[in-house]
Write a protein that holds these residues in place. Structure first.
Motif, mmCIF file in Angstrom:
data_model
loop_
_atom_site.group_PDB
_atom_site.id
_atom_site.type_symbol
_atom_site.label_atom_id
_atom_site.label_comp_id
_atom_site.label_asym_id
_atom_site.label_seq_id
_atom_site.Cartn_x
_atom_site.Cartn_y
_atom_site.Cartn_z
ATOM 1 N N SER A 53 -0.850 3.595 -2.015
ATOM 2 C CA SER A 53 -1.080 4.121 -0.666
ATOM 3 C C SER A 53 -1.423 2.959 0.249
ATOM 4 N N PHE A 54 -0.757 2.924 1.406
ATOM 5 C CA PHE A 54 -0.962 1.868 2.397
ATOM 6 C C PHE A 54 -1.351 2.496 3.731
ATOM 7 N N SER A 55 -2.072 1.719 4.539
ATOM 8 C CA SER A 55 -2.443 2.142 5.884
ATOM 9 C C SER A 55 -2.439 0.928 6.799
ATOM 10 N N ASP A 56 -2.172 1.187 8.090
ATOM 11 C CA ASP A 56 -2.267 0.110 9.072
ATOM 12 C C ASP A 56 -3.488 0.315 9.981
ATOM 13 N N ALA A 57 -4.448 1.128 9.554
ATOM 14 C CA ALA A 57 -5.621 1.456 10.370
ATOM 15 C C ALA A 57 -6.465 0.232 10.713
ATOM 16 N N ASP A 58 -6.499 -0.752 9.822
ATOM 17 C CA ASP A 58 -7.325 -1.944 10.054
ATOM 18 C C ASP A 58 -6.497 -3.181 10.360
ATOM 19 N N GLY A 59 -5.274 -3.008 10.832
ATOM 20 C CA GLY A 59 -4.401 -4.149 11.131
ATOM 21 C C GLY A 59 -3.071 -3.970 10.438
ATOM 22 N N PRO A 60 -2.545 -5.049 9.837
ATOM 23 C CA PRO A 60 -1.263 -4.955 9.137
ATOM 24 C C PRO A 60 -1.345 -3.951 7.976
ATOM 25 N N MET A 61 -0.222 -3.362 7.649
ATOM 26 C CA MET A 61 -0.143 -2.397 6.546
ATOM 27 C C MET A 61 -0.698 -3.040 5.278
ATOM 28 N N SER A 62 -1.717 -2.381 4.677
ATOM 29 C CA SER A 62 -2.306 -2.907 3.439
ATOM 30 C C SER A 62 -2.657 -1.755 2.503
ATOM 31 N N CYS A 63 -2.709 -2.074 1.225
ATOM 32 C CA CYS A 63 -2.947 -1.090 0.171
ATOM 33 C C CYS A 63 -4.417 -0.652 0.178
ATOM 34 N N PHE A 64 -4.617 0.667 0.158
ATOM 35 C CA PHE A 64 -5.978 1.190 0.043
ATOM 36 C C PHE A 64 -6.145 2.088 -1.175
#
Length: 162
Positions: free
Chosen positions: A44-55
Motif C-alpha cells: 500500500s502506497f500513499s502520497d499524503a506526506d509527499g512523494p508516493m511511498s509505502c505505508f
C-alpha cells in the motif's frame, strides 16, 4: 523479523519496490493511494506526506495453496515456497532468530500475533469452518487448516504499540 522484503520496506517508493520485487504486478490506484499486488506480496502506497511511498506491506501466505504466486526475486533468494506455512514453524523460526511472538487478538476465526521487534503482525487461522457448514475436511491438504498462517502484515501505525 525486519519488516521489509529483500531490504525494501516502509517509506520506499514504487520504483524501489519494482527494482526489488520485479515488474510483474497489478496496480490498483486511487486518489492519492496505490495498492500494488505481486501475488504473495501486496503493498500500500500513499502520497499524503509527499512523494508516493509505502505505508503497508502484507504477505498473503494464504495464496500459496492455490498455486504459483511468488515473485521470482523471492524464489531466487529463498527457493521454492511450500503451499502453506504453519504457525508453529514460523514461531520456532522467529524465536530461533532472537525474536518474540506475543498474542495480540485471539478472538474470532483468525487470531493475530505480533513480533514486537519488527512491528509485524501474524494472522493465523483458528477456525477453518467459521460458518459451521461442517463440510471442512481437516485432512485435505488442498484447503486451509487451523494453525495455517493466513498473512503477515507490517504498517508503521502498529510500530511501538504495546
Amino acid at each position: 523479523m525486519h519488516g521489509d522484503v529483500l531490504g525494501t520496506g516502509i517509506g520506499s517508493g514504487p520504483g524501489a519496490w519494482e527494482a526489488t520485487v520485479g515488474p510483474d504486478h497489478l496496480d490498483d490506484p486511487g486518489k492519492g493511494l496505490l495498492r500494488r499486488d505481486y501475488g504473495l506480496v501486496e503493498l500500500s502506497f500513499s502520497d499524503a506526506d509527499g512523494p508516493m511511498s509505502c505505508f503497508g506491506i502484507r504477505i498473503q501466505v494464504h495464496r500459496l495453496i492455490h498455486g504459483p504466486c511468488v515473485p521470482s526475486p523471492l524464489i531466487h533468494e529463498y527457493g521454492e515456497f511450500a503451499p502453506r506455512a504453519r504457525f508453529e514453524e514460523l514461531r520456532s523460526a522467529v524465536l530461533s532468530l532472537g525474536g518474540t511472538i506475543e498474542p495480540d487478538d485471539l478472538s474470532g476465526d483468525v487470531h493475530r500475533y505480533r513480533v514486537p521487534e519488527s512491528g509485524v503482525r501474524i494472522f493465523v487461522i483458528d477456525d477453518p469452518d467459521p460458518y459451521g457448514h461442517g463440510d471442512h475436511d481437516a485432512d485435505d491438504p488442498e484447503i486451509h487448516q487451523a494453525g495455517d498462517v493466513w498473512a503477515l502484515s507490517v504498517s508503521p501505525n502498529w510500530w511501538g504499540r504495546s
